[in-house]
Design an enzyme around this catalytic site. Structure first.
Site, PDB file in Angstrom:
ATOM      1  N   SER A  97       0.832  -1.196   0.000  1.00 41.62           N
ATOM      2  CA  SER A  97       0.000   0.000   0.000  1.00 41.62           C
ATOM      3  C   SER A  97       0.874   1.257   0.000  1.00 41.62           C
ATOM      4  O   SER A  97       1.663   1.473  -0.910  1.00 41.62           O
ATOM      5  CB  SER A  97      -0.958  -0.049   1.192  1.00 41.62           C
ATOM      6  OG  SER A  97      -2.027   0.853   1.043  1.00 41.62           O
ATOM      7  N   ASP A 226      -9.586  -6.177  -3.958  1.00 38.31           N
ATOM      8  CA  ASP A 226      -9.055  -5.039  -3.218  1.00 38.31           C
ATOM      9  C   ASP A 226     -10.041  -3.871  -3.274  1.00 38.31           C
ATOM     10  O   ASP A 226     -10.326  -3.347  -4.360  1.00 38.31           O
ATOM     11  CB  ASP A 226      -7.704  -4.612  -3.807  1.00 38.31           C
ATOM     12  CG  ASP A 226      -6.937  -3.645  -2.915  1.00 38.31           C
ATOM     13  OD1 ASP A 226      -7.579  -2.849  -2.199  1.00 38.31           O
ATOM     14  OD2 ASP A 226      -5.696  -3.690  -2.925  1.00 38.31           O
ATOM     15  N   HIS A 254      -7.247  -6.177   0.261  1.00 37.41           N
ATOM     16  CA  HIS A 254      -6.111  -5.270   0.254  1.00 37.41           C
ATOM     17  C   HIS A 254      -4.901  -5.782   1.025  1.00 37.41           C
ATOM     18  O   HIS A 254      -3.831  -5.170   0.965  1.00 37.41           O
ATOM     19  CB  HIS A 254      -6.546  -3.914   0.832  1.00 37.41           C
ATOM     20  CG  HIS A 254      -5.530  -2.828   0.681  1.00 37.41           C
ATOM     21  ND1 HIS A 254      -5.012  -2.437  -0.536  1.00 37.41           N
ATOM     22  CD2 HIS A 254      -4.909  -2.028   1.618  1.00 37.41           C
ATOM     23  CE1 HIS A 254      -4.135  -1.459  -0.369  1.00 37.41           C
ATOM     24  NE2 HIS A 254      -4.054  -1.192   0.922  1.00 37.41           N
TER      25      HIS A 254
END
Length: 293
Positions: A97, A226, A254
C-alpha cells in the site's frame, strides 16, 4: 513465534524493527497506520529462507513520531540510513500500500540499494483510492478523529474483541483503526496521508517513471477483491514494467500477506530464489532517461 522488537536510533529518533533468518535480505515496508506487526503471519514462513526485516516507519508502530517531514522522499532517505546503520548493502524491497510508494521512491532515489522490488496492493500507481481515505484528508479531519477513534473505547474493544475477529482482513483493519486512538499517532497519520492523498484521490503517481525499474526484477502482487486500491492499477503497472511478474491472488482484498500468508510467502520466496539481484552497474542515467522519453 513473533520476532522480538529491536530498536536503533537515527538522527536522534527511535526506529523499531523485527529481524530474523539468514540469507538474502528482504525488507518489508507496511502501509498507512500499519506497523511491523502487519507482517507477523508471513515472518515465520520467510525466515527459514532469508534474512527478513520488518520495520516500523517513523510515525508508525513503535517508532518515534516526531513533528517533521513525512514525505515519500523523507521515508526513502530514512530507510537508506536505517540500512546503513544495520550494515546492509542492498535488499529485496517489499512494500504494501503506502509502503509500495515508499519502496518505489527508495528504488528511484537510491537504486544501488535495491536487489528486487515487490509491490503489494501498492499506492502511487493511479488516482483511484477508497473514499474513506479521501474523506480523512479533508480540512479539520484531525479534529474529528478523536471522536471517531476515542482511545478508551478502542482500547477496551481491542482487549475484548480482537480474539473474536475471525476474518484476517477485518483483524488487520481493526489493528490500523486502533492505532489511531493516540493523539501523536493521529497527527503522524494525517501528515503522512496528506502527502500522498487529497479529497479527489492519490496525488503521487509513479507510472511515468516505471520504465526506470526495467533493470530491477519486479513482482506485483494484488488481491482481486481489493477495495482500497483497484486491481486495475496492478495490470497497468505490469504493462509499463515489461520485465515484471504479475500475481493476482483470487478471493483476496487489500492485505494479501495477511489474508493469504502461505500463498504470499510462497510467491515471495519463489521470486527471490529464482531471480538474480539487479546489477549495480546500471546504464548511464542520461541514456535511460532519453530512452524512456
Amino acid at each position: 513465534m513473533r520476532l522480538p522488537l529491536q530498536h536503533v536510533s537515527i538522527h536522534g529518533h527511535c526506529v523499531g524493527y523485527r529481524r530474523g533468518g539468514t540469507g538474502q535480505t528482504i525488507l518489508l515496508i507496511h502501509g498507512l497506520a500499519g506497523s511491523s506487526k502487519s507482517w507477523d503471519d508471513v515472518l515465520e514462513l520467510l525466515t527459514p529462507h532469508a534474512d527478513v526485516i520488518a520495520v516500523d516507519l517513523l510515525g508508525h508502530g513503535e517508532s518515534a513520531k516526531p513533528s517533521g517531514d513525512y514525505s515519500l522522499g523523507a521515508f526513502a532517505s530514512g530507510l537508506r540510513d536505517f540500512l546503513s546503520i544495520l550494515g546492509i548493502d542492498s535488499v529485496t524491497i517489499v512494500g504494501h500500500s503506502f509502503g509500495g510508494g515508499v519502496a518505489m521512491q527508495l528504488a528511484y532515489q537510491h537504486p544501488h540499494l535495491v536487489d528486487r522490488l515487490v509491490l503489494v496492493g501498492s499506492g502511487g500507481l493511479g488516482r483511484e483510492v477508497s473514499w474513506l481515505l479521501r474523506l480523512l484528508t479533508l480540512p479539520g479531519a484531525e479534529y474529528v478523529m478523536p471522536i471517531a477513534f476515542p482511545k478508551p473505547i478502542v482500547d477496551r474493544a481491542t482487549q475484548v474483541g480482537r480474539r473474536n475477529i475471525r476474518s484476517a482482513k477485518l483483524g488487520e483493519m481493526w489493528r490500523a483503526y486502533s492505532s489511531l486512538a493516540g493523539a501523536t499517532n493521529r497527527k503522524a497519520f494525517v501528515r503522512t496521508m496528506r502527502g500522498v492523498i487529497e479529497p479527489t484521490g492519490q496525488t503521487i503517481n509513479a507510472t511515468d517513471r516505471l520504465y526506470l525499474a526495467a533493470h530491477v526484477p519486479t513482482m506485483i502482487v494484488w488481491g482481486d477483491h481489493d477495495g482500497i486500491i483497484p486491481v486495475a492499477h496492478a495490470h497497468a503497472a505490469h504493462e509499463l514494467i515489461s520485465t515484471s511478474r504479475l500475481e493476482i491472488i483470487e478471493g483476496t482484498g487489500h492485505f494479501p500477506h495477511v489474508e493469504q500468508p502461505d500463498t504470499f510467502a510462497h510467491l515471495l520466496i519463489d521470486f527471490v530464489e529464482n531471480t538474480d539481484p539487479a546489477s549495480q552497474q546500471h546504464e548511464a542515467l542520461r541514456d535511460v532517461l532519453l530512452g524512456g522519453s
